[in-house]
Motif scaffolding. Structure first.
Motif, short mmCIF file in Angstrom:
data_model
loop_
_atom_site.label_atom_id
_atom_site.label_comp_id
_atom_site.label_asym_id
_atom_site.label_seq_id
_atom_site.Cartn_x
_atom_site.Cartn_y
_atom_site.Cartn_z
N GLU A 110 11.25 -34.98 44.14
CA GLU A 110 11.43 -33.53 44.23
C GLU A 110 12.53 -33.08 43.27
OE1 GLU A 110 9.65 -31.26 45.80
OE2 GLU A 110 8.30 -32.88 46.44
N ASP A 111 13.58 -33.88 43.21
CA ASP A 111 14.69 -33.51 42.33
C ASP A 111 14.24 -33.51 40.86
OD1 ASP A 111 17.76 -33.19 41.98
OD2 ASP A 111 17.18 -34.74 40.54
N LEU A 112 13.41 -34.49 40.50
CA LEU A 112 12.95 -34.55 39.11
C LEU A 112 11.99 -33.41 38.80
CD1 LEU A 112 12.55 -38.42 38.68
CD2 LEU A 112 14.44 -36.97 37.90
N MET A 122 13.78 -37.53 33.57
CA MET A 122 13.71 -38.97 33.84
C MET A 122 15.02 -39.45 34.45
SD MET A 122 11.85 -40.39 30.42
CE MET A 122 12.63 -39.23 29.31
N ALA A 123 14.88 -40.43 35.37
CA ALA A 123 16.07 -41.05 35.95
C ALA A 123 16.05 -42.53 35.59
CB ALA A 123 16.05 -40.87 37.47
N TYR A 124 17.21 -43.14 35.61
CA TYR A 124 17.28 -44.57 35.27
C TYR A 124 18.27 -45.27 36.19
CZ TYR A 124 17.78 -48.85 32.58
OH TYR A 124 17.79 -50.17 32.20
N HIS A 125 17.87 -46.46 36.62
CA HIS A 125 18.73 -47.28 37.48
C HIS A 125 18.96 -48.62 36.79
CE1 HIS A 125 19.97 -49.86 40.77
NE2 HIS A 125 20.28 -48.77 41.43
N PRO A 126 20.21 -49.06 36.72
CA PRO A 126 20.52 -50.28 35.98
C PRO A 126 19.70 -51.49 36.42
CG PRO A 126 22.54 -49.21 36.73
CD PRO A 126 21.41 -48.43 37.29
N LEU A 130 13.45 -47.50 34.74
CA LEU A 130 13.17 -46.09 34.46
C LEU A 130 12.27 -45.46 35.51
CD1 LEU A 130 13.63 -43.95 32.13
CD2 LEU A 130 11.39 -44.66 31.27
N VAL A 131 12.60 -44.25 35.95
CA VAL A 131 11.70 -43.45 36.79
C VAL A 131 11.23 -42.29 35.93
CG1 VAL A 131 11.42 -42.16 38.94
CG2 VAL A 131 13.08 -44.06 38.82
N ASP A 132 9.97 -42.34 35.55
CA ASP A 132 9.43 -41.34 34.61
C ASP A 132 8.11 -40.83 35.18
OD1 ASP A 132 8.61 -39.83 32.49
OD2 ASP A 132 8.20 -41.54 31.15
N TYR A 137 8.67 -40.18 28.59
CA TYR A 137 8.79 -41.16 27.50
C TYR A 137 7.68 -40.98 26.48
CZ TYR A 137 9.69 -45.41 24.95
OH TYR A 137 9.99 -46.29 23.94
N GLY A 138 6.47 -40.71 26.98
CA GLY A 138 5.34 -40.43 26.08
C GLY A 138 5.65 -39.21 25.22
#
Ligand code: ATP
Ligand code: MG
Length: 454
Positions: A110-112, A122-126, A130-132, A137-138
């Protein structure tokens, strides 16, 4: 997809997770890292509520707490600041600019979804990667800017997104995907509801960005009417004379382009002044254009009229007083030929201000480069002469203003003059004298000159 997240954001994510929450880096930093660019800042999105974030970190500031953002300070003084924002949905938008309420959500998705463009969503976690969810990314690899969801609705919610869209294209060299572009044309007029401050900030980002061709998208998209309607008139004003090969609008953009080339990547107050002066130096040409019997266009008085117009425009866009003053000064005096007597040059520097002359030379050179090639070498040579004269004037501390005279108002008072306009008039007369005789700016000489005049 591997992104090297710096130590501090990794630590913030870790701490939040230790306390039982989710956390990711999100938005601009993820986009920039995927593009091989250096992020300006690292933002964190989390399921923790602002109060919970504040309990976890010892140093926080409530900068944007009403939007769910807590600034977390890391390390030792001077701290590094990170914005940690709670997952949120944006509530109803009733006025095309601000959500009327902020509602938190436990869902990253929902936040994205509330974010403006796919490349920013997009969000990213170490560890998790990637959450896309919207193929950001495309779109990065295609160089395409696309809204998250239905573009028309997104622009309706917050009209500033249209300018943000053009700004990201101007910064990143992207194209705008066709449905996003079409929606922008349809919704352009809702920009009227957005505050001038927000418009101003995006406008400056577009003006500073490397892909200046996107500036014209503001015109094509119908947004310019709500930002700088004078620019539309400039685009419609031809310049039928040998010095020019573009209409006023395109000429002004060529000038801005040249200024950018000289500035390179420099971004500071002075570079903004120059960009604005480049854009506005001929703003009064549409109103002052006359065509003579031979069909040649003239623009008598455009610098003077331009000074007034620039002031008014910058006021409407809520620029600060210093910017208004300095930009309108540059506009007022941008036309000067450095082949007149030196005394005239000294008076000119007095009006422009010694400290503004380097900016003026840059503007004037850019102005020439935006013109036709007619007499270009002569024009450039004149500027070179001006620069040499200016250097001499600086090296020799030549007085061009009353306060640089070797006598003060107080000393003149002591000679028996009366306080008030008389003193001012004396100083002005002495300045005139010194403009003609720069080597006679000594106390003795000036006092003698005063007595001579009595
Ligand atoms: P920059 O590099 O210029 O800071 P950015 O993408 O970080 O670019 P910000 O304005 O700092 O842009 O906003 C951070 C993130 O917040 C954006 O990436 C986007 O996800 C979201 N965002 C910001 N403004 C809006 C808006 N008006 N509508 C929707 N989402 C927005
Ligand atoms: Mg940012």
């Amino acid at each position: 997809m591997n992104i090297q997240v710096p130590e501090n954001p990794v630590r913030i994510i870790h701490e939040l997770e230790e306390a039982g929450f989710e956390a990711y880096v999100v938005g601009g930093c993820v986009r920039d890292m995927l593009m091989g660019r250096t992020p300006k800042d690292w933002d964190i999105t989390t399921s923790a509520l602002p109060e919970q974030v504040k309990r976890i970190f010892p140093h926080t500031v409530d900068t944007g707490i009403e939007h769910g953002t807590v600034t977390v300070l890391m390390g030792e003084y001077p701290y590094e600041a990170y914005e940690v924002t709670t997952y949120r949905l944006d509530g109803d938008y009733q006025d095309h600019r601000h959500p009327t309420s902020v509602e938190y959500t436990p869902s990253l998705k929902e936040d994205l979804k509330r974010r403006d463009f796919t490349i920013n969503a997009m969000a990213y976690h170490p560890k998790k990667g990637l959450v896309d969810l919207f193929d950001g990314y495309g779109d990065i690899s295609r160089g395409m800017l696309r809204c998250v969801g239905e573009a028309e609705i997104r622009f309706e919610e917050d009209a500033l997104r249209m300018m943000r869209g053009i700004r990201f294209c101007a910064q990143l060299g992207f194209q705008m995907e066709s449905s996003t572009r079409e929606a922008l044309k349809k919704k352009a007029s809702s920009l009227a509801y957005v505050s001038k401050e927000r418009i101003r900030d995006e406008f400056m980002k577009i003006l500073r960005a490397p892909h200046l061709e996107c500036f014209l998208w503001l015109v094509e998209g119908g947004l310019m009417e709500w930002i700088l309607p004078e620019f539309l008139k400039m685009l419609e004003t031809p310049q039928n004379n040998p010095h020019h090969c573009h209409n006023v609008g395109i000429h002004s953009l060529k000038v801005v382009e040249h200024i950018k080339k000289v500035l390179k990547e420099r971004e500071d107050k002075e570079s903004d002044l120059l960009l604005l002066a480049g854009l506005l130096h001929d703003v009064a040409k549409p109103e002052t254009r006359t065509t003579d019997a031979r069909g040649v266009d003239h623009f008598y008085g455009h610098p003077e009229k331009g000074e007034e117009m620039a002031k008014e425009i910058l006021k409407t866009l809520k620029f600060d007083n210093d910017t208004k003053k300095k930009v309108s000064q540059l506009v007022r005096y941008h036309e000067y030929y450095y082949d007149q007597p030196k005394a005239s040059f000294r008076r000119y520097v007095g009006k422009v201000g010694k400290e503004s002359m380097p900016l003026m030379f840059c503007l004037q050179e850019a102005d020439i480069m935006g013109q036709s090639e007619y007499q270009r070498e002569d024009k450039i040579r004149r500027i070179q002469t001006g620069k040499i004269w200016y250097q001499e004037l600086v090296d020799q501390h030549t007085a061009v203003r009353v306060k640089e005279l070797a006598v003060t108002g107080k000393e003149i008072l002591e000679l028996g003059y009366t306080q008030g306009p008389e003193i001012g008039a004396c100083l002005q007369k002495l300045l005139e004298y010194v403009m003609e005789h720069p080597d006679r700016n000594t106390k003795e000489e000036l006092l003698r000159q005063l007595q001579r005049e009595e």
